[in-house]
Design an enzyme around this catalytic site. Structure first.
Site, PDB file in Angstrom:
ATOM      1  N   ARG A 160      -1.795   7.256  50.367  1.00 28.49           N
ATOM      2  CA  ARG A 160      -3.255   7.298  50.218  1.00 28.49           C
ATOM      3  C   ARG A 160      -3.914   7.044  51.575  1.00 28.49           C
ATOM      4  O   ARG A 160      -4.168   5.915  51.953  1.00 28.49           O
ATOM      5  CB  ARG A 160      -3.696   6.250  49.184  1.00 28.49           C
ATOM      6  CG  ARG A 160      -5.071   6.523  48.575  1.00 28.49           C
ATOM      7  CD  ARG A 160      -5.355   5.545  47.456  1.00 28.49           C
ATOM      8  NE  ARG A 160      -4.464   5.682  46.349  1.00 28.49           N
ATOM      9  CZ  ARG A 160      -4.617   6.569  45.355  1.00 28.49           C
ATOM     10  NH1 ARG A 160      -5.656   7.368  45.360  1.00 28.49           N
ATOM     11  NH2 ARG A 160      -3.751   6.631  44.364  1.00 28.49           N
ATOM     12  N   ARG A 184     -11.186  11.444  53.132  1.00 30.41           N
ATOM     13  CA  ARG A 184     -11.689  10.720  51.963  1.00 30.41           C
ATOM     14  C   ARG A 184     -11.770   9.222  52.270  1.00 30.41           C
ATOM     15  O   ARG A 184     -10.836   8.641  52.823  1.00 30.41           O
ATOM     16  CB  ARG A 184     -10.773  10.942  50.750  1.00 30.41           C
ATOM     17  CG  ARG A 184     -10.668  12.406  50.349  1.00 30.41           C
ATOM     18  CD  ARG A 184      -9.777  12.627  49.143  1.00 30.41           C
ATOM     19  NE  ARG A 184      -9.573  14.053  48.913  1.00 30.41           N
ATOM     20  CZ  ARG A 184      -8.799  14.557  47.957  1.00 30.41           C
ATOM     21  NH1 ARG A 184      -8.164  13.749  47.136  1.00 30.41           N
ATOM     22  NH2 ARG A 184      -8.670  15.863  47.819  1.00 30.41           N
ATOM     23  N   ARG A 238       2.320  13.859  51.490  1.00 30.46           N
ATOM     24  CA  ARG A 238       3.139  13.426  50.354  1.00 30.46           C
ATOM     25  C   ARG A 238       4.435  14.236  50.265  1.00 30.46           C
ATOM     26  O   ARG A 238       5.461  13.721  49.814  1.00 30.46           O
ATOM     27  CB  ARG A 238       2.336  13.529  49.059  1.00 30.46           C
ATOM     28  CG  ARG A 238       1.181  12.531  49.016  1.00 30.46           C
ATOM     29  CD  ARG A 238       0.559  12.407  47.643  1.00 30.46           C
ATOM     30  NE  ARG A 238      -0.536  11.434  47.658  1.00 30.46           N
ATOM     31  CZ  ARG A 238      -1.090  10.904  46.570  1.00 30.46           C
ATOM     32  NH1 ARG A 238      -0.654  11.256  45.369  1.00 30.46           N
ATOM     33  NH2 ARG A 238      -2.068  10.020  46.668  1.00 30.46           N
ATOM     34  N   SER A 285      -2.565  18.849  42.076  1.00 31.97           N
ATOM     35  CA  SER A 285      -3.319  19.010  40.832  1.00 31.97           C
ATOM     36  C   SER A 285      -3.844  20.435  40.795  1.00 31.97           C
ATOM     37  O   SER A 285      -4.585  20.846  41.695  1.00 31.97           O
ATOM     38  CB  SER A 285      -4.497  18.034  40.767  1.00 31.97           C
ATOM     39  OG  SER A 285      -4.059  16.724  40.492  1.00 31.97           O
ATOM     40  N   GLU A 288       2.057  11.875  42.041  1.00 34.74           N
ATOM     41  CA  GLU A 288       1.297  13.127  42.121  1.00 34.74           C
ATOM     42  C   GLU A 288       1.374  13.730  43.523  1.00 34.74           C
ATOM     43  O   GLU A 288       1.210  13.041  44.525  1.00 34.74           O
ATOM     44  CB  GLU A 288      -0.167  12.860  41.765  1.00 34.74           C
ATOM     45  CG  GLU A 288      -1.049  14.092  41.861  1.00 34.74           C
ATOM     46  CD  GLU A 288      -2.514  13.761  42.085  1.00 34.74           C
ATOM     47  OE1 GLU A 288      -3.200  14.599  42.700  1.00 34.74           O
ATOM     48  OE2 GLU A 288      -2.962  12.668  41.677  1.00 34.74           O
TER      49      GLU A 288
END
Length: 414
Positions: free
Chosen positions: A276, A261, A388, A351, A348
């Protein structure tokens, strides 16, 4: 893609629900304008067809009555030309509306709480109690350097910022996490699948990353191909344009891939560490179900991700996303947020989303229900984001001297 039939049948309801998801009035008005244009074009086309049918019936009557059909034949021929023109007008109007709708997000479920942003998400519950340290806990990047687990500078050297390199035990724990997650998912009924990490435009349109989010994707130069942002894309599109037998459903899959990403909209956010990154690893769950089973499967996916964190002894909480924080394709999402002692907050880590038939309408994935073809429901979610999870292990299992313990469930993998 939202249901065009529903849009035409009940525009007011669709408009109200889209506004809950922060779609602008200008966009909705334009949607309405194109919708009305299509309705008018369809009406004119149908009237011309009805007139043609009426005139065709008159041929037999005229012959029986011995009437001259010259004028009637001319009218029929002229109407045929008109029908062809009106059909093309309808096709163009439908193409314009469909193109616009491809950039319109999914309608949220009725029980999704209203809210402007992540600050208005609703906590469902907490699982496990955060550890209490007799010292000030460090953030993961401090321990990464002191234990030689992760090197951020060398990641920049061979690529650019937001790339990292794992060394030694850091790389081994990362690999242990991947294998543990895949095994856990398999035991919960998710078939392990290995998929390409490069996909075409049609696949990304199918799951909703395109056309809206092209700026966040890494594109292959000279090819209409992209590096995947998540395994959701290839896993879901494996069944693109298929009609599945009912007894094949639900299809529950788990795939491990790298994810890529650009993080185009995140300048200045989480610039340090592994939270990130432009490239990261993830074990992704994707389910394809009948409509009446999707809520049950959704709950199973949430439970699976939560139970992985519990097995790893990582405190976390479950949060229902409000309309303002809901993703483009999602009708409903539950986030899992893991406790990071160094940051003193939940972050987070997964999801889990139910997209209902939104992606199925774009990918044309259906199943046979009696004699009718029905759209499937598609669901996706992380179980889990590997980087993460590694960060959470480092921060929750740290010692005062800077060393890091290993969760018991990972020890057999090491």
């Amino acid at each position: 893609m939202i249901d065009l039939k529903l849009l035409q049948k009940d525009f007011e309801t669709v408009s109200r629900e889209l506004q809950r998801k922060n779609v602008s009035i200008e966009t909705i008005n334009m949607l309405n304008e194109h919708n009305e244009t299509l309705k008018s074009a369809k009406s004119a086309f149908e009237k011309a067809q009805a007139k043609q049918n009426e005139m065709s019936k008159l041929f037999g009557q005229y012959k029986r009555e011995g009437k001259d059909i010259t004028e009637l034949k001319a009218d029929v021929d002229a109407n045929k030309i008109k029908i062809a023109q009106l059909h093309e007008t309808q096709r163009e109007a439908e193409e314009v509306l469909t193109s616009m709708v491809m950039g319109v997000p999914n309608i949220p479920d009725a029980d999704v709480p209203d809210g402007a942003n992540e600050d208005e998400n609703v906590e469902i519950k907490k699982v496990l109690t955060p550890p209490i340290f007799g010292f000030t806990p460090k953030e993961h990047w401090e321990m990464a350097e002191s234990n030689n687990w992760i090197d951020f500078e060398r990641g920049v050297k061979v690529a650019k910022s937001r790339f990292s390199v794992s060394f030694g035990m850091g790389a081994r724990v990362e690999r242990a996490l991947i294998n543990f997650m895949l095994d856990f998912n398999r035991e919960r009924g998710f078939m392990e699948v290995s998929v390409p990490e490069i996909v075409n435009r049609k696949a990304l349109e199918g799951t909703g990353q395109l056309p809206k989010f092209e700026d966040d994707l890494f594109k292959i130069e000279g090819e209409d191909l992209f590096l995947i942002p998540t395994a959701e894309v290839p896993l879901t599109n494996l069944f693109q344009d298929e009609i599945l037998p009912t007894d094949m459903l639900p299809i529950k899959m788990a795939g491990f891939t790298a994810c890529f990403r650009k993080e185009a909209g995140s300048a200045g956010r989480d610039t340090r560490g592994m939270i990130r990154q432009h490239q990261f690893y993830k074990v992704e769950m994707v389910s394809i179900t009948k409509a009446d089973e999707s809520d049950k499967v959704f709950d199973e996916m949430v439970a699976c991700a939560s139970d992985i964190l519990t097995a790893l002894e990582l405190p976390h909480r479950l949060v229902t996303l409000c309309t303002g924080d809901l993703g483009f394709s999602a009708a409903k999402t539950v986030d899992l947020e893991v406790w990071l002692p160094g940051q003193n907050q939940y972050r987070e880590i997964s999801s889990i989303s139910n997209t209902r038939d939104f992606q199925a309408r774009r990918t044309k994935i259906r199943y046979k229900e009696g004699k009718k073809n029905q759209l499937v429901h598609t669901l996706n979610g992380s179980a889990l984001a590997v980087g993460r999870t590694l960060v959470a292990v480092m921060e929750n299992f740290q010692n005062e001297d800077g060393t890091i313990n290993i969760p018991d469930v990972l020890k057999p993998y090491l």
